[in-house]
Design a protein around this motif. Structure first.
Motif, PDB file in Angstrom:
ATOM      1  N   TYR A 179       0.835  -1.207   0.000  1.00 56.96           N
ATOM      2  CA  TYR A 179       0.000   0.000   0.000  1.00 56.96           C
ATOM      3  C   TYR A 179       0.870   1.257   0.000  1.00 56.96           C
ATOM      4  N   PRO A 180       0.535   2.236  -0.845  1.00 59.28           N
ATOM      5  CA  PRO A 180       1.330   3.463  -0.926  1.00 59.28           C
ATOM      6  C   PRO A 180       1.148   4.362   0.289  1.00 59.28           C
ATOM      7  N   ASP A 181       2.278   4.791   0.839  1.00 61.98           N
ATOM      8  CA  ASP A 181       2.268   5.694   2.002  1.00 61.98           C
ATOM      9  C   ASP A 181       3.719   6.055   2.289  1.00 61.98           C
ATOM     10  N   SER A 182       3.931   6.906   3.304  1.00 62.46           N
ATOM     11  CA  SER A 182       5.279   7.222   3.773  1.00 62.46           C
ATOM     12  C   SER A 182       5.527   6.454   5.063  1.00 62.46           C
ATOM     13  N   TYR A 183       6.664   5.752   5.123  1.00 64.34           N
ATOM     14  CA  TYR A 183       6.947   4.881   6.248  1.00 64.34           C
ATOM     15  C   TYR A 183       8.230   5.315   6.949  1.00 64.34           C
ATOM     16  N   GLN A 184       8.173   5.306   8.276  1.00 62.62           N
ATOM     17  CA  GLN A 184       9.298   5.747   9.094  1.00 62.62           C
ATOM     18  C   GLN A 184      10.412   4.707   9.072  1.00 62.62           C
ATOM     19  N   ARG A 185      11.654   5.181   8.982  1.00 62.02           N
ATOM     20  CA  ARG A 185      12.813   4.296   9.083  1.00 62.02           C
ATOM     21  C   ARG A 185      13.824   4.877  10.055  1.00 62.02           C
ATOM     22  N   THR A 186      14.619   4.038  10.645  1.00 57.80           N
ATOM     23  CA  THR A 186      15.703   4.458  11.530  1.00 57.80           C
ATOM     24  C   THR A 186      17.017   4.009  10.900  1.00 57.80           C
ATOM     25  N   THR A 187      18.126   4.341  11.573  1.00 52.18           N
ATOM     26  CA  THR A 187      19.437   3.960  11.033  1.00 52.18           C
ATOM     27  C   THR A 187      19.626   2.445  11.018  1.00 52.18           C
ATOM     28  N   ASN A 188      18.871   1.747  11.867  1.00 49.41           N
ATOM     29  CA  ASN A 188      19.008   0.291  11.943  1.00 49.41           C
ATOM     30  C   ASN A 188      17.915  -0.454  11.175  1.00 49.41           C
ATOM     31  N   SER A 189      17.029   0.293  10.510  1.00 52.69           N
ATOM     32  CA  SER A 189      15.917  -0.351   9.809  1.00 52.69           C
ATOM     33  C   SER A 189      16.401  -1.163   8.618  1.00 52.69           C
ATOM     34  N   LYS A 190      15.726  -2.276   8.389  1.00 50.77           N
ATOM     35  CA  LYS A 190      15.917  -3.040   7.170  1.00 50.77           C
ATOM     36  C   LYS A 190      14.685  -2.831   6.295  1.00 50.77           C
ATOM     37  N   SER A 191      14.845  -3.047   5.014  1.00 51.93           N
ATOM     38  CA  SER A 191      13.711  -2.789   4.118  1.00 51.93           C
ATOM     39  C   SER A 191      12.542  -3.723   4.420  1.00 51.93           C
ATOM     40  N   GLU A 192      12.800  -4.839   5.078  1.00 55.68           N
ATOM     41  CA  GLU A 192      11.727  -5.753   5.470  1.00 55.68           C
ATOM     42  C   GLU A 192      10.703  -5.056   6.356  1.00 55.68           C
ATOM     43  N   SER A 193      11.168  -4.122   7.204  1.00 60.89           N
ATOM     44  CA  SER A 193      10.240  -3.404   8.090  1.00 60.89           C
ATOM     45  C   SER A 193       9.330  -2.476   7.301  1.00 60.89           C
ATOM     46  N   ILE A 194       9.839  -1.932   6.185  1.00 62.08           N
ATOM     47  CA  ILE A 194       9.021  -1.070   5.322  1.00 62.08           C
ATOM     48  C   ILE A 194       7.962  -1.908   4.616  1.00 62.08           C
ATOM     49  N   ILE A 195       8.364  -3.066   4.109  1.00 58.87           N
ATOM     50  CA  ILE A 195       7.419  -3.953   3.421  1.00 58.87           C
ATOM     51  C   ILE A 195       6.332  -4.408   4.392  1.00 58.87           C
ATOM     52  N   LYS A 196       6.740  -4.771   5.600  1.00 60.99           N
ATOM     53  CA  LYS A 196       5.765  -5.212   6.609  1.00 60.99           C
ATOM     54  C   LYS A 196       4.778  -4.087   6.933  1.00 60.99           C
ATOM     55  N   ALA A 197       5.288  -2.869   7.094  1.00 63.54           N
ATOM     56  CA  ALA A 197       4.401  -1.730   7.394  1.00 63.54           C
ATOM     57  C   ALA A 197       3.441  -1.469   6.239  1.00 63.54           C
ATOM     58  N   SER A 198       3.930  -1.637   5.006  1.00 61.11           N
ATOM     59  CA  SER A 198       3.084  -1.422   3.826  1.00 61.11           C
ATOM     60  C   SER A 198       1.988  -2.482   3.740  1.00 61.11           C
ATOM     61  N   LEU A 199       2.324  -3.727   4.065  1.00 66.18           N
ATOM     62  CA  LEU A 199       1.318  -4.792   4.092  1.00 66.18           C
ATOM     63  C   LEU A 199       0.299  -4.548   5.204  1.00 66.18           C
ATOM     64  N   ASP A 200       0.778  -4.024   6.330  1.00 64.65           N
ATOM     65  CA  ASP A 200      -0.144  -3.689   7.431  1.00 64.65           C
ATOM     66  C   ASP A 200      -1.167  -2.661   6.970  1.00 64.65           C
ATOM     67  N   GLN A 201      -0.700  -1.669   6.216  1.00 65.72           N
ATOM     68  CA  GLN A 201      -1.607  -0.643   5.710  1.00 65.72           C
ATOM     69  C   GLN A 201      -2.593  -1.241   4.705  1.00 65.72           C
ATOM     70  N   MET A 202      -2.096  -2.146   3.868  1.00 65.17           N
ATOM     71  CA  MET A 202      -2.982  -2.782   2.899  1.00 65.17           C
ATOM     72  C   MET A 202      -4.091  -3.533   3.607  1.00 65.17           C
ATOM     73  N   GLU A 203      -3.761  -4.239   4.669  1.00 64.67           N
ATOM     74  CA  GLU A 203      -4.774  -4.993   5.407  1.00 64.67           C
ATOM     75  C   GLU A 203      -5.815  -4.054   6.011  1.00 64.67           C
ATOM     76  N   LEU A 204      -5.402  -2.880   6.470  1.00 64.81           N
ATOM     77  CA  LEU A 204      -6.354  -1.912   7.016  1.00 64.81           C
ATOM     78  C   LEU A 204      -7.373  -1.477   5.965  1.00 64.81           C
ATOM     79  N   HIS A 205      -6.938  -1.421   4.721  1.00 65.92           N
ATOM     80  CA  HIS A 205      -7.827  -0.984   3.640  1.00 65.92           C
ATOM     81  C   HIS A 205      -8.636  -2.133   3.047  1.00 65.92           C
ATOM     82  N   LEU A 206      -8.213  -3.357   3.314  1.00 61.64           N
ATOM     83  CA  LEU A 206      -8.994  -4.513   2.865  1.00 61.64           C
ATOM     84  C   LEU A 206     -10.030  -4.844   3.943  1.00 61.64           C
TER      85      LEU A 206
END
Length: 349
Positions: A179-206
């Motif tokens: 799902y398209p949005d802006s997602y917070q990242r930190t210096t230790n973030s991996k891109s997996e956390s962005i994908i997970k957050a995007s899927l979380d948003q998609m589920e909210l809209h489904l």
């Protein structure tokens, strides 16, 4: 009645009126005090949580609009208290749009300071609407994530138990589900956390309503997302999308080709070919009947809603005009006439 009685009666009514006035003033003062106490209470932090919440304030938002957004996103107690604070401190002309990282342990005063100083969140990764998976991969790389990290994070097997992916076929990738949005990242973030957050948003809209609406069209959820992605790419105006969804659904019901240029272009792009309407891929719905094998981009809420709740019309054709207007028609003759009149530049590209 003698004069004494008259004077006594008048005195009685004066005393009664005085008592009523005193009581009314007392009630008024108590109400003012209660409102003030409620106002002060609602200026305080909503909780002690330090977990940052990304809050996006659109351009042109009023103090009332922002208060509603902040309350809905769970960073303030009451929208009206924020609005009063902004008005009382003459900050209405200083409110700035942007995406802010706000915390529930901040007071209204602290939040107002951030919003009026434009202290927007800078550590954000943005997934834009209508992006293909390869474009999202590139955006993650541009955000500083390594290619190996990004490739790993886009493996759908990592999220096979995620509720947003329950109806995704096992062989399908994550195309259409981020799902398209802006997602917070930190210096230790991996891109997996962005994908997970995007899927979380998609589920909210489904939502259950979206799922039920798609099923009512005779589609699986995955098919609904496929069609929503086509609608997403075909028209940008939210008001046009339910009508475009209706056109495609009617074409499916009648066994016609969808006739969508954007699916043909997608098929050629993912095959590493020059974007083309004639490239023969399974995605080319100018040639092949039915839905393409998978989504062609991510989707926003209005496209999902369009498929779940298509317009009550019965068009079979549409064309996007050079003037930005989408023209709908019932017959091929009408469609060709509208195309000739309104699509001289776009349709000849």
């Amino acid at each position: 009645m003698n004069s004494y009685s008259v004077r006594t009666t008048r005195l009685h009514w004066k005393k009664l009126a005085l008592v009523i006035i005193i009581i009314a003033i007392g009630i008024l003062l108590a109400a003012i005090l209660a409102i003030r106490q409620s106002y002060i209470h609602n200026l305080q932090p909503i909780s002690g949580s330090q977990k940052a919440q990304l809050v996006t304030i659109p351009s042109g938002s009023s103090a009332h609009d922002i208060g509603v957004i902040l309350e809905k996103d769970g960073v303030i107690k009451k929208a009206w208290a924020f609005e009063w604070y902004i008005r009382n401190h003459d900050l209405r002309d200083k409110l700035l749009a942007g995406t802010y990282a706000l915390r529930p342990n901040q007071s209204v005063s602290e939040i107002a300071t951030e919003v009026t100083k434009g202290e927007i969140a800078t550590n954000l990764v943005t997934v834009l609407p209508g992006q293909r998976l390869d474009q999202i991969r590139k955006a993650l790389n541009n955000a500083g994530f390594s290619s190996s990290d990004v490739d790993y994070s886009l493996n759908p097997d990592l999220y096979k138990d995620h509720p947003a992916l329950i109806d995704k076929p096992p062989s399908a990738n994550l195309e259409g589900y981020l799902y398209p949005d802006s997602y917070q990242r930190t210096t230790n973030s991996k891109s997996e956390s962005i994908i997970k957050a995007s899927l979380d948003q998609m589920e909210l809209h489904l939502t259950p309503a979206i799922r039920q609406g798609i099923a009512a069209q005779g589609l699986t959820l995955h098919q609904g997302i496929i069609l929503a992605s086509i609608v997403e790419q075909e028209v940008s105006k939210a008001d046009d999308r339910p009508v475009v969804a209706q056109v495609f659904l009617k074409r499916l019901q009648q066994g016609m080709v969808l006739g969508s240029d954007v699916t043909a272009i997608y098929g050629s792009i993912i095959a590493n070919q020059t974007p083309s309407l004639t490239y023969n891929s399974p995605y080319n719905t100018l040639i092949n009947k039915g839905l393409p094998p998978g989504p062609i981009s991510n989707v926003v809420d209005s496209s999902l809603k369009a498929v779940a709740n298509p317009a009550k019309t019965d068009y079979l054709f549409f064309v996007a005009g050079d003037d930005g207007v989408t023209y709908f028609s019932h017959t091929l003759d009408e469609h060709q006439a509208l195309t000739k009149e309104h699509c001289k530049k776009l349709c000849n590209q």
